[in-house]
Enzyme design. Structure first.
Site, PDB file in Angstrom:
ATOM      1  CD  GLU A 261      -6.973  30.388  23.588  1.00  0.00           C
ATOM      2  OE1 GLU A 261      -6.993  29.646  24.587  1.00  0.00           O
ATOM      3  OE2 GLU A 261      -7.954  30.549  22.864  1.00  0.00           O
ATOM      4  CG  HIS A 279     -10.373  29.644  25.980  1.00  0.00           C
ATOM      5  ND1 HIS A 279      -9.560  28.907  25.161  1.00  0.00           N
ATOM      6  CD2 HIS A 279     -11.501  28.899  26.117  1.00  0.00           C
ATOM      7  CE1 HIS A 279     -10.155  27.769  24.825  1.00  0.00           C
ATOM      8  NE2 HIS A 279     -11.338  27.746  25.398  1.00  0.00           N
TER       9      HIS A 279
HETATM   10  C1  3PG Z   1     -13.668  23.575  25.740  1.00  0.00           C
HETATM   11  O1  3PG Z   1     -13.083  23.116  24.760  1.00  0.00           O
HETATM   12  O2  3PG Z   1     -14.288  22.858  26.546  1.00  0.00           O
HETATM   13  C2  3PG Z   1     -13.688  25.054  25.974  1.00  0.00           C
HETATM   14  O3  3PG Z   1     -12.930  25.724  25.024  1.00  0.00           O
HETATM   15  C3  3PG Z   1     -13.291  25.434  27.379  1.00  0.00           C
HETATM   16  O4  3PG Z   1     -11.927  25.323  27.590  1.00  0.00           O
HETATM   17  P1  3PG Z   1     -11.354  25.515  29.062  1.00  0.00           P
HETATM   18  O5  3PG Z   1     -11.777  24.314  29.857  1.00  0.00           O
HETATM   19  O6  3PG Z   1      -9.874  25.576  28.899  1.00  0.00           O
HETATM   20  O7  3PG Z   1     -11.918  26.764  29.639  1.00  0.00           O
END
Ligand code: 3PG
Length: 310
Positions: A261, A279
């Site tokens: 990512e 994501h």
């Molecule tokens: C998490 O692990 O809380 C989720 O994958 C969300 O990730 P992010 O805060 O980077 O959106």
């Protein structure tokens, strides 16, 4: 008073809450790598999401750092060993974003079943392709949930309300609660793969879950089934999914998380029947307010200055 760097996107209320508590909150959301390293030695706390990785070299450079706040669930972006060896606390917010993720999963299940991205695209191409857009219903279909923690259980409740049959598997002992014991069935991992029409993944990325769904596991799934991954990149083999979509073994797949990512070159981009989002599972206003309130409270409550420092 302590200095906290807010490295990733959080609502203004997070900055306000720190300032209200007398902390200095630095906005690090636009820092590049060298700016981050310039700031690391002067901060007492850092607040991150999944974008900012707290690697061993960053933790090493942050000589005053006492606490890392992960606004969210996954701790795989933090070198926990490096933090532990320096006595740095790590806190996160399990549960605060669970509804947002569960709602995205339900959205994906319905969008895959009704071929929503294709229908939307044809309209924008000024076509009226109704005859090629017959989808399916999720009603009466079997949803397999891999990982029955807080998100998996919220997905189950919502899927039951849509009339789906729900089966689940978890490698750890889980008490479903909320009457889910009577409404869903626990099955072995292999049975889960073989019995479901739609599979959704809700396990964390650990050594034991990396590559958990590979070519062999996909092969065990029904022909024409669907896969959803809103958990963590690296659990599902993306190239194997692309091949299963090309061959028609899978009818569709939706990914919110990726092994790399931001997503680079990927066979998924060209595979048929894929929905991808960057994501955004936890990215609702409501979820980020909950995450923000929770993580600020945990950082402040757990704050302990190093001995000899205020
Ligand atoms: C998490 O692990 O809380 C989720 O994958 C969300 O990730 P992010 O805060 O980077 O959106």
């Amino acid at each position: 008073m302590p200095i906290v760097a807010i490295a990733d996107g959080f609502p203004q209320s997070v900055f306000d809450a720190f300032e209200h508590a007398g902390w200095t909150a630095l906005d690090g959301t636009s820092w590049n790598e060298s700016e981050l390293f310039d700031h690391l030695p002067r901060i007492d706390a850092i607040l991150v999401r999944s974008r900012t990785k707290m690697t061993a070299d960053r933790i090493e450079a942050a000589s005053r750092l006492r606490i890392i706040g992960r606004g969210g669930v996954g701790l795989d972006s933090i070198d926990l060993e490096a933090a532990k060896s320096r006595g740095i606390q790590v806190v996160n917010t399990p549960g605060a974003s669970a509804i947002a993720v569960a709602e995205l999963v339900i959205l994906f299940l319905l969008a895959l079943a009704r071929r929503l991205p294709e229908a939307d695209r044809t309209m924008k191409e000024e076509l009226w392709e109704k005859k090629n857009l017959t989808g399916g219903e999720v009603f009466g279909k079997t949803l397999g949930i891999l990982g029955f923690g807080s998100i998996g259980r919220l997905v189950a409740e919502r899927a039951l309300a849509l009339g789906m049959d729900v089966i689940w598997h978890d490698a750890y002992p889980v008490k479903p609660g909320k009457g889910l014991e009577n409404q869903c069935r626990k099955v072995e991992f292999g049975k889960l793969l073989e019995s479901c029409d739609m599979l959704t993944v809700h396990v964390p990325l650990l050594a034991g879950t990396r590559g958990l769904i590979g070519a062999g596991e996909l092969q065990r799934m029904k022909v024409g089934s669907y896969l959803v991954d809103c958990a963590r990149g690296g659990i599902v083999d993306e190239a194997a999914v692309a091949r299963a979509l090309e061959s028609g073994h899978l009818a569709g797949a939706a990914f919110d998380v990726f092994a790399e990512e931001p997503l680079g070159e990927s066979a998924l981009r060209r595979a048929p029947g894929v929905i991808m989002t960057p994501h955004i599972g936890a990215s609702t206003r409501e979820s980020q307010e909950r995450v923000g309130t929770d993580i600020v409270r945990k950082i402040i409550e757990n704050w302990q200055p190093a001995s000899g420092r205020e």
